[in-house]
Write an enzyme that holds these catalytic residues in place. Structure first.
Site, PDB file in Angstrom:
ATOM      1  N   LYS A  63      28.724 -31.294 -68.873  1.00  0.00           N
ATOM      2  CA  LYS A  63      28.111 -32.055 -67.789  1.00  0.00           C
ATOM      3  C   LYS A  63      28.466 -33.519 -67.946  1.00  0.00           C
ATOM      4  O   LYS A  63      28.571 -34.028 -69.064  1.00  0.00           O
ATOM      5  CB  LYS A  63      26.575 -31.909 -67.812  1.00  0.00           C
ATOM      6  CG  LYS A  63      25.863 -32.811 -66.808  1.00  0.00           C
ATOM      7  CD  LYS A  63      24.346 -32.727 -66.916  1.00  0.00           C
ATOM      8  CE  LYS A  63      23.695 -33.710 -65.953  1.00  0.00           C
ATOM      9  NZ  LYS A  63      22.218 -33.642 -65.965  1.00  0.00           N
ATOM     10  N   GLU A 106      11.434 -40.915 -64.083  1.00  0.00           N
ATOM     11  CA  GLU A 106      11.720 -40.137 -65.293  1.00  0.00           C
ATOM     12  C   GLU A 106      11.253 -40.813 -66.580  1.00  0.00           C
ATOM     13  O   GLU A 106      11.767 -41.858 -66.981  1.00  0.00           O
ATOM     14  CB  GLU A 106      13.222 -39.850 -65.393  1.00  0.00           C
ATOM     15  CG  GLU A 106      13.596 -38.926 -66.521  1.00  0.00           C
ATOM     16  CD  GLU A 106      14.999 -38.385 -66.413  1.00  0.00           C
ATOM     17  OE1 GLU A 106      15.402 -37.607 -67.286  1.00  0.00           O
ATOM     18  OE2 GLU A 106      15.710 -38.744 -65.441  1.00  0.00           O
TER      19      GLU A 106
END
Length: 399
Positions: free
Chosen positions: A138, A188
């Protein structure tokens, strides 16, 4: 380390508006003035953390009730970093500022892309190709836009607007010594520490909200069932859980993610919490141990960083770093520096990224960044649709 008033710029003098703002759900921190500025220049990471701890302890021994250090860590944690110890700090249940409500920028001077839609899509395709021929699982690729107005931008006013629009987000406004201000509304949590309790809330996998109940339900179900997004999210949740494990005697990591909502986005979310082995562990050392997570870099981290540096097209600086605070007891909160911008006078650079894994589609990832940009654009009274897709300009730094 500079700890006398003569070394601090006039912009940090005490005034009615706070220099520093950091909010989390149910708590607001505002801070005024600068007691001390601490830089990592010439220091190892451990020495930098120890220097901050030492200064906070010294101030506490001198009579300050519970001094804090506040600031931001760049995406590249080895880059020059500085944290500030304010003169006065206040905690309250909500953000209360003297700034007037922000009604948007008027008039708008210009809005332009830093790298452009085509550049971003080409970078995504390059990343997908690399994932097939290397160990890259990723990588998070981002883009930036520059907004210029005919009036100066007020960081406190913009923070108040973000707070009004995103009361459950982590709102931050952090001045930098180069004359800019880092501002944002991050969803987050990187790490929170209180006593021996520790928690984190990694996010990865997203859908744009349309604010119609049935449509958002459909999007949430699609997100939860999507193999590509679940894989992307698991990479992040596993990395954070593994990063916390050495510090914890107990750690709870749910087997499946949940869905959280922001005013503009739906995200896959894993809420991780645990109990520390030692109460002497401080939140800043854990933040450094976790940063950068695969949510804003990729995995494996070193390979993802190299890909970002070669194909993204500009320097992230504070974007995709960490921003937060720590007190003299080692408690505090640090969040991932996303949904953010950097203000300099009448200019602001805004950022948004998307996680690229096998199965990613360049157009879909570009549209995801468009949706994420709306968090900050709405605070300026704008929408992502006002970005001219063909107005890419030469890459340059605001600072």
């Amino acid at each position: 380390m500079k700890c006398n008033n003569d070394t601090i710029k006039d912009q940090y003098s005490l005034k009615s508006e706070p220099e520093f703002i950091f909010t989390s759900k149910g708590q607001s921190l505002t801070a005024y003035g600068i007691e001390c500025k601490i830089s990592n220049k010439g220091l190892s990471q451990n020495a930098f953390i120890e220097t901050i701890k030492s200064r906070l302890n010294a101030l506490k021994l001198s009579g300050q009730k519970n001094p804090i250090a506040i600031g931001s860590i760049p995406f590249d944690a080895s880059s020059e970093t500085e944290l500030f110890i304010p003169k006065q700090t206040y905690f309250s249940s909500s953000l209360r500022l003297n700034s007037p409500k922000y009604k948007g920028v008027n008039p708008l001077s210009s809005i332009s892309e830093v790298t452009g839609e085509n550049h971003f899509k080409v970078a995504v395709n390059k990343a997908l190709s690399l994932s097939k021929h290397t160990g890259l699982n990723k990588v998070v690729l981002s883009r930036a836009i520059d907004v210029e107005t005919n009036i100066p931008l007020n960081a406190s006013t913009m923070a108040a607007t973000l707070y009004q629009q995103n009361p459950n987000a982590f709102i931050f406004s952090i001045p930098q010594s180069n004359g800019t201000t880092l501002i944002g509304a991050s969803p987050e949590l990187l790490v929170r520490k209180q006593g021996t309790e520790i928690s984190s809330n990694p996010l990865a996998g997203s859908r744009k909200r349309v604010n119609y109940l049935e449509k958002d339900k459909e999007s949430a179900n699609d997100l939860f069932q999507c193999k590509k997004d679940r894989y992307e999210h698991k990479l992040v949740a596993d990395a954070v859980s593994n990063g916390l494990t050495p510090y914890c005697q107990t750690l709870n990591t749910p087997n499946e993610p949940s869905i959280i909502e922001t005013p503009t986005m739906l995200h896959l979310s894993t809420k991780i919490n645990g109990s520390l082995i030692s109460k002497n562990t401080n939140v800043l050392e854990v933040a450094y141990a976790l940063h950068p997570t695969p949510a804003i870099c990729g995995t494996p981290a070193d390979l993802a960083k190299s890909v970002i540096q070669h194909i993204e097209g500009y320097e992230r600086d504070q974007f995709c770093g960490a921003v937060g605070w720590m007190d003299s007891e080692g408690n505090g909160e640090w969040v991932v520096t996303i949904r953010c911008g950097v203000i300099k006078q009448n200019k602001i650079r805004l950022y948004a990224g998307a996680g690229i894994v096998d199965g990613s589609d360049p157009l879909a990832e570009f549209n995801e960044t468009e949706a994420k940009l709306n968090t900050m654009l709405k605070a300026l009274g704008l929408e992502s649709q006002q970005i001219k897709p063909n107005v890419a300009k030469q890459v340059e730094h605001i600072a």
